[in-house]
Design a protein around this motif. Structure first.
Motif, short mmCIF file in Angstrom:
data_model
loop_
_atom_site.label_atom_id
_atom_site.label_comp_id
_atom_site.label_asym_id
_atom_site.label_seq_id
_atom_site.Cartn_x
_atom_site.Cartn_y
_atom_site.Cartn_z
N ALA A 294 42.71 34.90 35.09
CA ALA A 294 42.70 34.51 36.28
C ALA A 294 42.20 36.03 37.32
O ALA A 294 41.41 35.63 38.25
CB ALA A 294 44.19 34.23 37.17
N ARG B 203 40.52 30.64 28.18
CA ARG B 203 41.59 29.60 28.76
C ARG B 203 41.83 28.78 27.41
O ARG B 203 42.83 28.33 27.04
CB ARG B 203 41.40 28.98 29.99
N GLU C 197 38.50 36.13 36.36
CA GLU C 197 37.80 35.13 37.10
C GLU C 197 37.75 35.45 38.47
O GLU C 197 36.66 35.17 39.14
CB GLU C 197 38.60 34.02 37.20
N ALA C 198 38.86 36.21 39.28
CA ALA C 198 38.65 36.09 40.51
C ALA C 198 37.62 37.56 40.82
O ALA C 198 36.77 37.55 41.79
CB ALA C 198 40.25 36.81 41.16
N MET D 175 46.93 34.07 30.74
CA MET D 175 46.40 33.24 32.01
C MET D 175 46.28 34.16 33.31
O MET D 175 45.38 34.11 33.97
CB MET D 175 47.21 31.90 32.37
N ARG D 176 47.27 34.83 33.22
CA ARG D 176 47.25 35.95 34.56
C ARG D 176 45.80 36.83 34.53
O ARG D 176 45.45 37.36 35.17
CB ARG D 176 48.52 36.58 34.85
N GLU E 38 47.91 24.25 37.09
CA GLU E 38 49.20 24.70 37.97
C GLU E 38 49.09 23.74 39.25
O GLU E 38 47.97 23.07 39.56
CB GLU E 38 48.80 26.14 38.40
N ARG F 228 43.66 23.68 37.28
CA ARG F 228 43.80 24.57 36.26
C ARG F 228 45.17 24.82 35.62
O ARG F 228 45.58 25.85 35.40
CB ARG F 228 43.26 25.76 36.61
#
Length: 517
Positions: free
Chosen positions: A376, A185, A379-380, A372-373, A248, A246
Motif C-alpha cells: 500500500a 498483492r 502504491e501510494a 499489504m502495508r 478491506e 481491495r
C-alpha cells in the motif's frame, strides 16, 4: 494575467477558425459499409469500433487526416476535448466541431493544445447537468487564447512533443510500478491460500497435512443482508458492496438506518466476514472484507455475512477468498442475469481451503498484513508520482501557452499581421461546394454550376434544394448559399425574375445566368 511576449496577440477561437458541426445521424443510418462515422468515443478511445454510412455526404461533414476536431458535448472529464484526426477519410457525427483553420497562419497541433488548456473554462460555462453537458458554439468561439507567430507556434509544438515523449516514458514506468504492486498483492494472497508462506518443517509438518475444509464446514452461520431502504443519516451504518475495496472496508461513502428491527436482526459482530455476492462486473463479484468493529453497522442485501467457528481466523478466511484461487472459484461458479453476476450462499459454502492450526493461521495473517502495508505504501508513492507528473505537465503547458519556454524570436512576423490576413480572408464571400458520395462517385456543385446546367430560369427554391439546403436548415448552413448568390450578382452574372400571383403579390424569384439569357 501575464504580459504577452513580443509578437504575440490576444484573440479568440472564433476569430481564427471556422467551426463546422457534424451531421445528425439516426441509428437507422448506420451500416457495415461506407465511410466511417467519427463519434466522440472514436476520439477518446482508439479501440472503439466504427459505425459506417454509405449514403450521400455533404463535403462540410467530411473528415480527413490532420483535421482538428473538438468534442463539445458529453460527460465532463471524459468526453470534452480537442483531437487531431489521424485516420482515413470519414464522416463527422454531431456534437463534434471540425475546427477549420488556415494552415499558413495556424499550427493545428498548437491550437489543439491551446483549446485543451481551456477545457476547465469550457466545462464551467457548459449548459446542462453534471452528468451530460454541452458547450455552445457562441461560447466556444468567444474563448480567448494567446496566439504567437506561426514560426513560434511550430517551435512550441516541437518542444511540447519532446516533453510529452519524456512524460510518456515516465508514465510507462509508473504504470509498470502499479502493475508490480497488483502482482505483489496477488502473489501474497496466493501464498497465503496454498500455505507456502509457512516454512516447511519436514514431511510431517502440519501445513502439508492441514485438512481441506469448506466455508460451510467452518461457519457458524451464513446469512444474507438487509433489503430495507437506507438513508443519508441514521443510527447505524449500512455496509454495501461499494464499501469493500481491495480486501478491506472503506468507510468514506456511507448510508445509514434507524430501523431497530433491522439493526437487531443484521447487526454485525467483530470478525464477521462480508462477501459481495452480486456485482455488475464478473471480476468483482466475490470480493471480501472483514468487519473489525470499526463502528456499529449492518450489512445490505448484496452482501453475505459469514460468521466463523473457532477453527478459523476471519482474516485468514478473508485472505483465502480474495486469493487468486478464491477469485477463480467465484468467476467459475457465478451465474449471470440482467447484467449482474451472482453467487448464492450455497455456492459460497462449497468453496474449499486448507485449515492449518490457529497459530499457523495467525502467522499467515501477520505476514500478509505486513506485506499489504508495504505494498500500500508503494502504491501510494506511485499515485503521488502520477500526481506530481501531471502537475509538471500542466506547468509546462502553462509556460508554453504564455510564451515562457524561451523559444521566442524577435525576427518572426508578428501574429497580429497573420491575424489581420485571417480576418480579411474570413470576411470574403465563400463559394461553398457540396460533395455527394455514393460508393466511389463524387460530385461537387456550386450555385454557378447549378444555373449553368439549368439553361433556363429556375426558381430560387429549386436552386436551394439542388444546392443541398433542406427545410429547417440552420442560418449558418443557408448563409453560404446566399453568399454565392451575392457574389454572382456583384459580378453581373445573375438575373432574378420575380414570380407573382394573379393579384400581383410576389411569390419568389426565378434565377438564370446572363450568359444563358
Amino acid at each position: 494575467m501575464r504580459e504577452l511576449p513580443r509578437g504575440w496577440v490576444q484573440t479568440s477561437i472564433g476569430a481564427i477558425a471556422d467551426l463546422i458541426n457534424g451531421r445528425a445521424f439516426k441509428p437507422s443510418d448506420w451500416g457495415a459499409r461506407g465511410l466511417p462515422i467519427v463519434r466522440i468515443q472514436n476520439l477518446n478511445r482508439q479501440d472503439t469500433s466504427f459505425n459506417h454510412f454509405s449514403g450521400d455526404v455533404d463535403e462540410r461533414h467530411l473528415v480527413r487526416d490532420g483535421d482538428l476536431l473538438f468534442a463539445w458535448s458529453g460527460t465532463p472529464g471524459t468526453s470534452f476535448g480537442a483531437h487531431i484526426w489521424r485516420g482515413p477519410e470519414a464522416v463527422l457525427n454531431q456534437h463534434i466541431f471540425n475546427v477549420r483553420v488556415d494552415s499558413e497562419a495556424i499550427n493545428r497541433e498548437f491550437l489543439r493544445a491551446a483549446i485543451n488548456h481551456t477545457l476547465d473554462q469550457q466545462i464551467a460555462k457548459a449548459h446542462g447537468g453534471a452528468g451530460l453537458r454541452h458547450v455552445t458554439k457562441a461560447a466556444f468561439e468567444a474563448t480567448a487564447i494567446a496566439l504567437p507567430p506561426l514560426a513560434e507556434q511550430n517551435r512550441i509544438v516541437e518542444r511540447l512533443n519532446a516533453y510529452e515523449q519524456r512524460i510518456a516514458a515516465i508514465r510507462s514506468s509508473l504504470d509498470e510500478g502499479a502493475v508490480a504492486v497488483e502482482k505483489g498483492r496477488s502473489a501474497l494472497l496466493a501464498a497465503a491460500y496454498d500455505l507456502t508462506l509457512l516454512p516447511s518443517k519436514g514431511p510431517d509438518s502440519s501445513p502439508e497435512k492441514a485438512p481441506l475444509v469448506s466455508v460451510g464446514d467452518i461457519s457458524v452461520s451464513i446469512a444474507y443482508g438487509s433489503s430495507a431502504k437506507s438513508s443519508p443519516a441514521g443510527k447505524v451504518v449500512v455496509l454495501r458492496m461499494g464499501n469493500i475495496q481491495r480486501g478491506e472496508l472503506d468507510w468514506s461513502d456511507l448510508v445509514f438506518t434507524s430501523d431497530d428491527r433491522e439493526i437487531e436482526r443484521y447487526l454485525l459482530k467483530p470478525g464477521d466476514v462480508l462477501f459481495n455476492r452480486t456485482n455488475g462486473s464478473p471480476q468483482l463479484v466475490g470480493k471480501t472484507a472483514v468487519y473489525h468493529g470499526e463502528m456499529a453497522a449492518i450489512h445490505a442485501g448484496y452482501l453475505i455475512r459469514i460468521r466463523c467457528d473457532d477453527r478459523v481466523l476471519p482474516d485468514y478466511l478473508g485472505y483465502c477468498l480474495n486469493s487468486p484461487a478464491g477469485r477463480e472459484y467465484c468467476f467459475t461458479v457465478r451465474s449471470d442475469s440482467a447484467g449482474q453476476s451472482n453467487i448464492n450462499a450455497k455456492k459460497l459454502a462449497a468453496f474449499q481451503l486448507r485449515c492449518p492450526s490457529l497459530e499457523e493461521q495467525q502467522a499467515i495473517v501477520d505476514i500478509v498484513r505486513s506485506g499489504m502495508r508495504r505494498l500500500a505504501a508503494g502504491e501510494a508513492a506511485v499515485t503521488q508520482a502520477f500526481k506530481t507528473l501531471e502537475r509538471l505537465r500542466r506547468r509546462i503547458m502553462d509556460n508554453a501557452l504564455a510564451g515562457q519556454l524561451n523559444t521566442n524570436d524577435s525576427g518572426d512576423e508578428p501574429a497580429s499581421a497573420q491575424l489581420d490576413r485571417l480576418i480579411a480572408t474570413k470576411q470574403k464571400p465563400k463559394i461553398r461546394t457540396q460533395t455527394r458520395k455514393s460508393g466511389a462517385k463524387i460530385m461537387k456543385r456550386t450555385v454557378l454550376e447549378i444555373l449553368q446546367e439549368a439553361k433556363a430560369p429556375v426558381s430560387a427554391q429549386q436552386v436551394a434544394e439542388l444546392y443541398g439546403i433542406k427545410e429547417g436548415a440552420a442560418p449558418e448552413e443557408v448563409e453560404p448559399f446566399y453568399a454565392e448568390l451575392r457574389a454572382l450578382d456583384q459580378d453581373g452574372l445573375l438575373i432574378a425574375e420575380p414570380v407573382k400571383d394573379d393579384t400581383g403579390v410576389k411569390l419568389g424569384d426565378r434565377l438564370l445566368l446572363k450568359a444563358a439569357s
